[in-house]
Design a protein around this motif. Sequence first.
Motif, PDB file in Angstrom:
ATOM      1  N   UNK A   1      -7.323  -1.673  -1.782  1.00 29.74           N
ATOM      2  CA  UNK A   1      -6.426  -2.782  -1.451  1.00 29.74           C
ATOM      3  C   UNK A   1      -6.437  -3.730  -2.639  1.00 29.74           C
ATOM      4  N   UNK A   2      -5.250  -4.135  -3.088  1.00 30.43           N
ATOM      5  CA  UNK A   2      -5.130  -4.937  -4.312  1.00 30.43           C
ATOM      6  C   UNK A   2      -4.276  -6.161  -4.020  1.00 30.43           C
ATOM      7  N   UNK A   3      -4.680  -7.292  -4.598  1.00 28.16           N
ATOM      8  CA  UNK A   3      -3.903  -8.523  -4.463  1.00 28.16           C
ATOM      9  C   UNK A   3      -4.043  -9.347  -5.738  1.00 28.16           C
ATOM     10  N   UNK A   4      -2.986 -10.133  -6.029  1.00 26.05           N
ATOM     11  CA  UNK A   4      -2.998 -11.076  -7.153  1.00 26.05           C
ATOM     12  C   UNK A   4      -3.177 -12.483  -6.583  1.00 26.05           C
ATOM     13  N   UNK A   5      -4.139 -13.194  -7.136  1.00 25.24           N
ATOM     14  CA  UNK A   5      -4.470 -14.539  -6.657  1.00 25.24           C
ATOM     15  C   UNK A   5      -4.291 -15.533  -7.800  1.00 25.24           C
ATOM     16  N   UNK A   6      -3.668 -16.662  -7.498  1.00 21.62           N
ATOM     17  CA  UNK A   6      -3.590 -17.759  -8.465  1.00 21.62           C
ATOM     18  C   UNK A   6      -4.377 -18.939  -7.911  1.00 21.62           C
TER      19      UNK A   6
ATOM     20  N   UNK B   1       0.838  -1.202   0.000  1.00 23.17           N
ATOM     21  CA  UNK B   1       0.000   0.000   0.000  1.00 23.17           C
ATOM     22  C   UNK B   1       0.870   1.248   0.000  1.00 23.17           C
ATOM     23  N   UNK B   2       0.282   2.344  -0.482  1.00 23.87           N
ATOM     24  CA  UNK B   2       0.947   3.635  -0.532  1.00 23.87           C
ATOM     25  C   UNK B   2       0.046   4.685   0.098  1.00 23.87           C
ATOM     26  N   UNK B   3       0.623   5.802   0.571  1.00 24.63           N
ATOM     27  CA  UNK B   3      -0.210   6.865   1.150  1.00 24.63           C
ATOM     28  C   UNK B   3      -1.236   7.367   0.139  1.00 24.63           C
ATOM     29  N   UNK B   4      -2.472   7.514   0.580  1.00 26.69           N
ATOM     30  CA  UNK B   4      -3.513   8.004  -0.293  1.00 26.69           C
ATOM     31  C   UNK B   4      -4.116   6.965  -1.204  1.00 26.69           C
TER      32      UNK B   4
ATOM     33  N   UNK C   1       2.562  14.888   7.595  1.00 26.60           N
ATOM     34  CA  UNK C   1       3.784  14.391   6.949  1.00 26.60           C
ATOM     35  C   UNK C   1       3.653  14.454   5.428  1.00 26.60           C
ATOM     36  N   UNK C   2       2.521  14.018   4.903  1.00 29.27           N
ATOM     37  CA  UNK C   2       2.310  14.072   3.460  1.00 29.27           C
ATOM     38  C   UNK C   2       2.204  15.509   2.974  1.00 29.27           C
ATOM     39  N   UNK C   3       1.619  16.378   3.791  1.00 29.55           N
ATOM     40  CA  UNK C   3       1.538  17.796   3.412  1.00 29.55           C
ATOM     41  C   UNK C   3       2.937  18.379   3.265  1.00 29.55           C
ATOM     42  N   UNK C   4       3.826  18.051   4.220  1.00 34.45           N
ATOM     43  CA  UNK C   4       5.202  18.546   4.144  1.00 34.45           C
ATOM     44  C   UNK C   4       5.913  18.004   2.898  1.00 34.45           C
ATOM     45  N   UNK C   5       5.673  16.747   2.588  1.00 37.83           N
ATOM     46  CA  UNK C   5       6.301  16.160   1.402  1.00 37.83           C
ATOM     47  C   UNK C   5       5.792  16.842   0.127  1.00 37.83           C
TER      48      UNK C   5
END
Length: 421
Positions: A36-41, A29-32, A290-294
Amino acid sequence: MDRSPLYLAALASAAVPGLDPASVEAVPSEPGQLFDVAFVQDTQHRRWVVRAPRTQAAGAQMDVTVALLALLARRLPFSVPTPKGFAALKDGGRAAVYPYLPGQNIDFASLPPGPGLAAELGRTIAALHNADLQLFDEAGLPAYDADQYRTRRLAELDRAAATGHVPTTLLARWERLLEDVSLWRFAPTPTHGDLTGDQVLAVFDDEEDAATGRIKALTGWEDAKVADPADDFAALVAEAPIAALETVLEAYSHARVERPDKHLERRARLASEMQELSALMAAVGDDDDRRVDLCSASLRRLDERLDLHDDQADDYRRPTPLRPSRGPVLVPPSLEADDDEDDVEVMFGRTAPGAADGERGEGEGTGTGSEDDAIDESRDATTGPEAATTEHVDGPLLEEPEPVEGPDPGPEFEPGFSPPR
């Protein structure tokens, strides 16, 4: 929230009958991030993609996108994700399960120019932009004309300015471009809205030859709408080499039903710059300091980079390459053969006493023209035998010569000329 890979695999099994998960791999996962993503076999070696929205707004957005993709799947020359099943979520909404689409993501920074992948990408974008607007309207996606979209961009800029995190020079630059109505004359077009290299899937007949590349699919349609076609070139103008971008635009132009407007690339660069605002506003909305500062630091770097680019473009100190003149060539008038000597003498004759080259009027001697000779001749004129019998009188020693007919009588008739006696 971050859902566990096993939970996502269970959602896939519940959504698609006969799907028996054998392995699962979750996407970090990433900020924002909205999903949720997953690869299933599964046990039949089929691969699937599970997407579960993190918020109710993301879930509603996904439902609209699913309706659009069902309409586009039969009308585009490339694949789009179409879900095979859905599973309800405990906190509301539903997860979607898609068949895995094969292909490799593209790095726009390494996109080679010429026939092959770059040209294929241009034709792919053109195929989307040629799609029927009614499909987007039927799916319930937003649509903007040129003036509405420009006004929307201005409102976005005003909201970002109110945060105090956007450099004033950037605000002035973007406001100037957004208020220039002449740049915002485009035909509303079906757009992807977030076309980056991560959303493009390509396959190659030869892994070592980019010319064999073909675009297999486009993913990530949550920002699709009818709007400015320049938006789908924002990542390309920021990342792709100039030659590759030219190939993409040329192929795109040839494949479009309607001729692209002349300011498309310029608006694409503006859209690329203003993408930082969307990230800033999302961070402010989540109250994530933190994201605002970035984001603020990223905007300051962008401001410095654009300022440096503008300075280099307008730097008068850089040498200007010499180019052949394209103006008329001035040719001196031709001279008659028997008047050459007179004309040259008139053009270059001295008109003041003590001339450095010591020229004389016509028939007045053949001096060498050196300064020393002129001084010696002057001395001889005042110390020789004639000088002893000459009385001092005011004015010139010789009478004024008779006027000579003609346009230019020569230097001997100029004031102050004193030939030797």
